[in-house]
Design a protein around this motif. Structure first.
Motif, PDB file in Angstrom:
ATOM      1  N   LYS A   1       6.145  24.948   1.285  1.00  0.00           N
ATOM      2  CA  LYS A   1       6.480  23.849   0.384  1.00  0.00           C
ATOM      3  C   LYS A   1       5.361  23.634  -0.631  1.00  0.00           C
ATOM      4  CE  LYS A   1       8.223  20.271   2.375  1.00  0.00           C
ATOM      5  NZ  LYS A   1       8.339  18.998   3.145  1.00  0.00           N
ATOM      6  N   MET A   2       4.112  23.715  -0.151  1.00  0.00           N
ATOM      7  CA  MET A   2       2.969  23.567  -1.049  1.00  0.00           C
ATOM      8  C   MET A   2       2.957  24.651  -2.120  1.00  0.00           C
ATOM      9  SD  MET A   2      -1.110  24.002  -0.185  1.00  0.00           S
ATOM     10  CE  MET A   2      -0.887  25.752   0.117  1.00  0.00           C
TER      11      MET A   2
ATOM     12  N   ARG B   1      -2.361  17.335   0.417  1.00  0.00           N
ATOM     13  CA  ARG B   1      -1.458  17.033   1.526  1.00  0.00           C
ATOM     14  C   ARG B   1      -1.582  18.085   2.627  1.00  0.00           C
ATOM     15  NH1 ARG B   1       3.472  17.655  -0.902  1.00  0.00           N
ATOM     16  NH2 ARG B   1       3.603  19.775  -0.083  1.00  0.00           N
ATOM     17  N   PHE B   2      -1.596  19.360   2.212  1.00  0.00           N
ATOM     18  CA  PHE B   2      -1.684  20.426   3.204  1.00  0.00           C
ATOM     19  C   PHE B   2      -3.068  20.482   3.835  1.00  0.00           C
ATOM     20  CE2 PHE B   2      -2.174  24.803   4.674  1.00  0.00           C
ATOM     21  CZ  PHE B   2      -1.017  24.935   5.433  1.00  0.00           C
TER      22      PHE B   2
ATOM     23  N   GLU C   1      -1.594  16.098 -10.665  1.00  0.00           N
ATOM     24  CA  GLU C   1      -0.348  16.360  -9.965  1.00  0.00           C
ATOM     25  C   GLU C   1      -0.449  17.644  -9.132  1.00  0.00           C
ATOM     26  OE1 GLU C   1       2.400  14.406  -9.740  1.00  0.00           O
ATOM     27  OE2 GLU C   1       1.055  12.969 -10.691  1.00  0.00           O
TER      28      GLU C   1
ATOM     29  N   LYS D   1      -2.017  17.156  -5.609  1.00  0.00           N
ATOM     30  CA  LYS D   1      -1.312  16.445  -4.541  1.00  0.00           C
ATOM     31  C   LYS D   1      -0.846  17.351  -3.411  1.00  0.00           C
ATOM     32  CE  LYS D   1       0.240  12.509  -7.324  1.00  0.00           C
ATOM     33  NZ  LYS D   1       1.422  11.806  -7.891  1.00  0.00           N
ATOM     34  N   PRO D   2      -0.114  18.443  -3.696  1.00  0.00           N
ATOM     35  CA  PRO D   2       0.322  19.295  -2.572  1.00  0.00           C
ATOM     36  C   PRO D   2      -0.837  19.970  -1.852  1.00  0.00           C
ATOM     37  CG  PRO D   2       0.901  20.296  -4.692  1.00  0.00           C
ATOM     38  CD  PRO D   2       0.469  18.902  -4.970  1.00  0.00           C
ATOM     39  N   ARG D   3      -1.916  20.311  -2.583  1.00  0.00           N
ATOM     40  CA  ARG D   3      -3.067  20.916  -1.921  1.00  0.00           C
ATOM     41  C   ARG D   3      -3.733  19.934  -0.964  1.00  0.00           C
ATOM     42  NH1 ARG D   3      -4.305  23.737  -7.101  1.00  0.00           N
ATOM     43  NH2 ARG D   3      -5.421  21.886  -7.729  1.00  0.00           N
TER      44      ARG D   3
ATOM     45  N   GLU E   1       5.635  24.092  -4.733  1.00  0.00           N
ATOM     46  CA  GLU E   1       5.286  23.013  -5.654  1.00  0.00           C
ATOM     47  C   GLU E   1       4.255  23.482  -6.675  1.00  0.00           C
ATOM     48  OE1 GLU E   1       4.424  19.108  -4.095  1.00  0.00           O
ATOM     49  OE2 GLU E   1       5.569  19.526  -2.286  1.00  0.00           O
TER      50      GLU E   1
ATOM     51  N   GLU F   1       5.431  23.683   5.776  1.00  0.00           N
ATOM     52  CA  GLU F   1       4.628  22.845   4.873  1.00  0.00           C
ATOM     53  C   GLU F   1       3.845  23.701   3.884  1.00  0.00           C
ATOM     54  OE1 GLU F   1       4.438  19.595   4.334  1.00  0.00           O
ATOM     55  OE2 GLU F   1       6.128  19.389   5.717  1.00  0.00           O
TER      56      GLU F   1
END
Length: 384
Positions: free
Chosen positions: A169-170, A143-144, A136, A139-141, A173, A166
């Motif tokens: 946001k990362m 995405r960026f 989990e 995921k943000p890593r 998260e 963005e």
């Protein structure tokens, strides 16, 4: 940070997790924790079996404490395995050569089975939960990273506002997930793997609180290692910066969002302890730290504590938007000159967030207070 995307690089790479490869070093024979650093020092056998579709590929077993490879093997018929002994509860990892994906596990005595094709793990409930949380966190890593992978400098400049949002946001998260692990996993070792994000947001002083609470993982040597690394990373490196401590502050005059001019000395005239907070709307670490500053403001404002924000923004709209988003009630000023801000040469600022704490006599008494350190110092001075 001096540039928006320096933070992204740090945030993606700083936390030792499934997304980060370990340093390339010569293999060592075993894991030995210093006797003063652990409560349990017994050696436990590890049994690691795994599958990987890439035959002939080298797979490493890594000691996350020393960042050294302790064993290696070559995949044959889609399989690999490791056996040996290591310190009980050591944080270990498996990684394929030339891969950035690292699968972590604790040496808790239960054999682990790792599928490097889909990055899954079977083992003890603790290690299976660790794998799920790590997945989990990735995921943000990812995405960026995907969003910025092929951008040129011109692209980054043109999309600066979008990418800054963005990035923030990362970071939010990642720190939220790390905080959740620390709050929900007090009876396991899992939080140890996410210490970097936790200490970056809560300050290295949070380590002392964990030890005081005697949580299950508080004495783990990897936690102490990450605490020390974050302390070094966030400590002002420039001796000139720390030389300001003990000196009288230099006044600054800039406009607030409505264009009205203000000076720091306006607040000093009230006989308060004043935190001059250097930040910017595009600075991820600044935004991540702001809830902590707000908490300190709400807690100590009535006792004689004031804050003034000095922004290193260039775009007024982004500055005003961030003030509203972060719900900062204190005075905000800026000359909207970015890194050419008048505060930069006066206080030797080459990276943000940064701050100075000024006493009622106008003397700078602390610098770079973040996390719980801000609260601790305010409790000390406001009791005098």
């Amino acid at each position: 940070m001096k540039k928006v995307f320096m933070l992204a690089a740090f945030a993606i790479a700083a936390e030792p997790s499934m997304a980060q490869g370990s340093k390339q070093q010569e293999p060592t024979s075993s894991l030995d924790w210093p006797s003063r650093a652990v409560q349990r020092q017994s050696q436990v056998q590890y049994t690691v079996s795994g599958t990987f579709a890439k035959n002939g590929k080298t797979v490493y077993l890594i000691d996350e404490l020393t960042e050294q490879k302790i064993d290696s093997t070559v995949v044959a018929d889609g399989r690999f395995s490791f056996t040996g002994t290591a310190a009980q509860d050591a944080l270990m990892a498996v990684r394929a050569k030339s891969s950035s994906w690292t699968t972590q596990f604790f040496n808790d005595g239960t054999p682990v089975s790792i599928n490097l094709n889909d990055s899954t793990l079977k083992g003890s409930p603790q290690n299976e939960r660790l794998t799920k949380i790590n997945y989990e966190m990735e995921k943000p890593r990812k995405r960026f990273a995907a969003m910025t992978a092929n951008l040129t400098e011109a692209d980054i400049e043109a999309r600066a506002d979008e990418l800054s949002d963005e990035m923030n946001k990362m970071i939010t998260e990642l720190t939220t997930r790390a905080n959740r692990a620390f709050n929900e996993e007090h009876n396991s070792l899992i939080p140890v793997a996410f210490a970097g994000y936790y200490f970056l947001e809560n300050g290295v002083e949070a380590y002392d609180e964990l030890v005081k609470q005697q949580v299950a993982f508080a004495r783990h040597p990897y936690l102490k290692k990450i605490r020390d690394e974050v302390a070094e990373e966030t400590r002002p490196k420039d001796g000139e910066k720390m030389a300001f401590i003990g000196q009288q502050y230099t006044d600054l005059e800039m406009a607030d969002p409505n264009g009205k001019m203000h000076k720091i000395s306006e607040l000093m005239a009230e006989g308060k302890y004043v935190l001059v907070d250097f930040w910017a709307s595009w600075c991820g670490p600044c935004r991540a730290e702001m809830p902590n500053v707000l908490e300190a403001y709400n807690k100590f404002h009535d006792k004689g504590f004031e804050v003034v924000g000095v922004s290193f923004d260039q775009k007024k709209e982004a500055w005003i938007k961030a003030i509203g988003q972060l719900k900062m009630p204190w005075l905000q000023i800026s000359d909207l000159k970015g890194w050419n801000c008048a505060a930069a040469p006066i206080y030797k600022i080459d990276g943000i967030p940064d701050n100075i704490l000024i006493d009622p006599q106008g003397k700078i008494i602390y610098r770079g207070l973040r996390g719980k350190a801000l609260h601790t110092r305010l409790e000390q001075v406001l009791k005098k």
